[in-house]
Every structure is written in C-alpha cells, then in structure tokens.
Design a protein around this motif. Structure first.
Motif, mmCIF file in Angstrom:
data_model
loop_
_atom_site.group_PDB
_atom_site.id
_atom_site.type_symbol
_atom_site.label_atom_id
_atom_site.label_comp_id
_atom_site.label_asym_id
_atom_site.label_seq_id
_atom_site.Cartn_x
_atom_site.Cartn_y
_atom_site.Cartn_z
ATOM 1 N N VAL A 103 -45.605 -17.472 60.008
ATOM 2 C CA VAL A 103 -45.576 -16.141 59.395
ATOM 3 C C VAL A 103 -45.768 -15.001 60.385
ATOM 4 C CG1 VAL A 103 -46.406 -17.064 57.204
ATOM 5 C CG2 VAL A 103 -48.053 -16.170 58.864
ATOM 6 N N THR A 104 -46.091 -15.301 61.640
ATOM 7 C CA THR A 104 -46.354 -14.233 62.610
ATOM 8 C C THR A 104 -45.189 -13.251 62.745
ATOM 9 O OG1 THR A 104 -48.018 -15.464 63.855
ATOM 10 C CG2 THR A 104 -46.821 -13.756 65.047
ATOM 11 N N VAL A 108 -45.602 -9.207 62.140
ATOM 12 C CA VAL A 108 -45.266 -8.221 63.168
ATOM 13 C C VAL A 108 -44.269 -7.209 62.609
ATOM 14 C CG1 VAL A 108 -44.144 -7.890 65.403
ATOM 15 C CG2 VAL A 108 -45.792 -9.751 65.096
ATOM 16 N N ASP A 109 -43.296 -7.697 61.835
ATOM 17 C CA ASP A 109 -42.309 -6.805 61.235
ATOM 18 C C ASP A 109 -42.973 -5.877 60.214
ATOM 19 O OD1 ASP A 109 -39.473 -6.026 60.804
ATOM 20 O OD2 ASP A 109 -39.865 -6.783 58.783
ATOM 21 N N PHE A 110 -43.928 -6.415 59.447
ATOM 22 C CA PHE A 110 -44.648 -5.580 58.479
ATOM 23 C C PHE A 110 -45.385 -4.452 59.190
ATOM 24 C CE2 PHE A 110 -48.647 -4.520 56.345
ATOM 25 C CZ PHE A 110 -48.176 -4.091 55.109
ATOM 26 N N LYS A 111 -46.032 -4.768 60.305
ATOM 27 C CA LYS A 111 -46.761 -3.743 61.050
ATOM 28 C C LYS A 111 -45.806 -2.685 61.588
ATOM 29 C CE LYS A 111 -50.450 -1.926 62.781
ATOM 30 N NZ LYS A 111 -51.391 -1.217 61.889
ATOM 31 N N GLN A 293 -43.155 -8.459 51.156
ATOM 32 C CA GLN A 293 -42.491 -8.881 52.387
ATOM 33 C C GLN A 293 -42.723 -10.369 52.650
ATOM 34 O OE1 GLN A 293 -42.599 -6.046 55.460
ATOM 35 N NE2 GLN A 293 -41.892 -7.419 57.061
ATOM 36 N N MET A 294 -43.936 -10.851 52.367
ATOM 37 C CA MET A 294 -44.209 -12.268 52.568
ATOM 38 C C MET A 294 -43.377 -13.132 51.615
ATOM 39 S SD MET A 294 -46.243 -12.267 55.081
ATOM 40 C CE MET A 294 -46.372 -14.042 55.066
#
Length: 315
Positions: A103-104, A108-111, A293-294
């Motif tokens: 999920v990393t 990262v994309d969410f941030k 998003q997840m």
C-alpha cells in the motif's frame, strides 16, 4: 459531563492511581477526586473503585472509558485542526510491516494529492496497532487479515483491499535458489514480520503437504529496513506479499544486494490486506478521502478480489 472530568477519568483508568493521574494532569489529587465524583453524579452510578490494591473501573466505568477516549480524541482533533490560521485536517494511520509494501505507493500518492492534510503513521504488529484503534490513538490500520477475527476483540470492521500471493525469496546466487519444495528450506533461517501463531497458521498446511511436520525456526522482524538488509544474506528465506520483490528492487540495489523468488511445488496461502477501523469511527473528510483512495486498490487485485468484497465486522 465536562471535558476536565473525562480527562481525569481517563488518567485514573490508565494509571490506576488518583495520585498518578494528578501528576500526569498537573493538578492536585483532591481536584482529580472531585472530577471523578462529579462524573459519577452525572452518570448516576459508581465508575471507579479505590482499594489498597489500587484503582479499578467498575463495569459501568469500563463501558464509559471507550466513549470518553473517543470524545477526548475528537476534542484534541478539533483543537489541532483549528489551531493557528485555520482548519488543518489530520489522519492517524497504523501500518503493519507485511502490508506496508502493498500500500505504500497508494499512501505516497494520497499525500501528494492532499498536501495540506497532516498525518501520523505508526508501524508495528497487528495487536498493538488494534489496541491503539480501540484507544482512539489511531483512525485506521492497514494490516494483513488476522487468523482469527474474534481474537482481535469487538467493535472493529475489516475491509479487504487486496489478496496477493505469498512470495518467498533468497539471496541471488545462494544454493537455496535451487529449492523446489519447502522440504528443501527447513534448515534455512526464515524472516517473518508476524507472530509465531501467524507463522504456524500461514505455513503449517504447506509444510505438511511437503512431508514436513515441524516448522523451521524463524526470526520475527517488523522493521522494513532491517528486513531489506537481512533478506539478501546467505541461507535466508524471506516472506513477502506478491508485490514486494518488484517494489523493493531499488532499495535492494542501493544496499548492493539482490534477491530471487522461489518457484515451489507447494501452494502457499494467499495474503489478504485489509483496512481496519472502529465501527464508531467519525468519518472526517480526510479519513473518507483516504478510505476512498485505498478502496481503489481492489481494481488492481492480482487474485480477483472484486470491488464488492464484503466488509467483516467483529462485535
């Protein structure tokens, strides 16, 4: 019910002592006693029992404690978000080592998409992270699916995101590269991020299929960086999710090492990565965006976990 009463109550519950609660809150012991007494008057029942053995909660006190933590969590969140020039959203996330690689990239994309959203990310194994969920320290936990949901307590929801194959790797050039059965790996050192019970649950059936009735010893390692450093050592077998070897190539190259995936005849159980949260979680806009998003990870499930996969509730 007042905020200072709840703070005193939670401090007493955590420290099992009126004196220690007073020290933690920087108030006098009589002030703590008064706050508890006033809270019991409001509740209409006894919440705390004091004895020579310390301070314990009554069943009604235990029931109130969880709600008190939730109220104080939301107060603290509001204070944080509205401190300074204006609202600032925040997400508290727990992440197990086994699930982190899968999920990393999404995190990262969410941030990147939400630069103004603050977040705290805690690593570790499932049980301590789930305890932080109960205590309202965390909003969400991303973890591999527990072997027994009932052992994790009640009041949690487990929402499957990805189901991935188990991948075993060894150092490139190691004689273990020639292994074609788990029976060839019994003398190797194994690296595993979960508990002994999880190791037993995950591998016992596969080792039995290979004619091995005793599981090999393993090193439990929850540090991703240490796993990366140890995975390429001779005579070492490391367990990853299906995405991990490709996702970790750059890091392994930086370390000057490399790994090779094993092709074994035994079928290894798949790994289900879940997002876990309390049934009573208050969905802030930031938490909802992260959940949305997840959930899109289901579209890239390598083992066809559909977008309508059921959500599991405990309690």
């Amino acid at each position: 019910m007042k905020i200072h009463q709840l703070k005193a109550f939670v401090a007493v519950a955590d420290s099992h002592s009126f004196n220690e609660a007073a020290r933690l809150l920087f108030v006098s012991q009589p002030a703590v006693a008064k706050a508890i007494r006033e809270l019991e008057i409001w509740a209409g029942r006894q919440l705390v029992i004091r004895s020579s053995r310390g301070t314990q909660l009554t069943p009604d006190g235990v029931s109130l404690l969880r709600r008190a933590r939730g109220i104080l969590d939301q107060v603290a969140r509001a204070e944080h978000e509205f401190a300074g020039s204006g609202p600032h959203e925040h997400v508290n996330l727990g992440l197990t080592t086994s699930a982190s690689v899968a999920v990393t990239p999404t995190l990262v994309d969410f941030k990147k998409r939400n630069p103004d959203t603050g977040w705290t990310v805690l690593g570790g194994s499932r049980r301590p992270l789930f305890e932080k969920l109960y205590n309202h320290t965390l909003d969400l936990v991303i973890a591999t699916l527990p072997d027994n949901l009932e052992e994790m307590g009640t009041g949690l929801r487990f929402e499957p995101l990805l189901r991935l194959p188990t991948v075993l790797t060894v150092a490139k050039g190691d004689p273990l590269e020639k292994a074609r059965s788990l029976a060839d790996l019994t003398q190797a050192e194994w690296l595993f991020a979960e508990s002994e019970q999880s190791f037993d649950h995950h591998f016992r059936g596969a080792f039995a299929e290979a004619g091995v009735d005793r599981l090999p010893s393993f090193t439990r390692c929850e540090s991703t960086f240490l796993v990366l450093a140890l995975a390429a050592r001779p005579n070492t077998v490391t367990m990853w999710t299906g995405l991990a070897p490709s996702a970790m190539k750059l890091q392994l190259k930086v370390l000057g090492e490399n790994i090779s995936s094993l092709a074994l005849k035994e079928k290894l159980p798949d790994i289900t990565v879940c997002i876990v949260y309390r049934s009573d979680l208050i969905m802030t806009p930031a938490i909802q965006r992260l959940l949305d998003q997840m959930r899109r990870l289901k579209d890239r499930d390598t083992l066809d976990l559909g977008p309508d996969a059921p959500m599991l509730s405990v309690g």
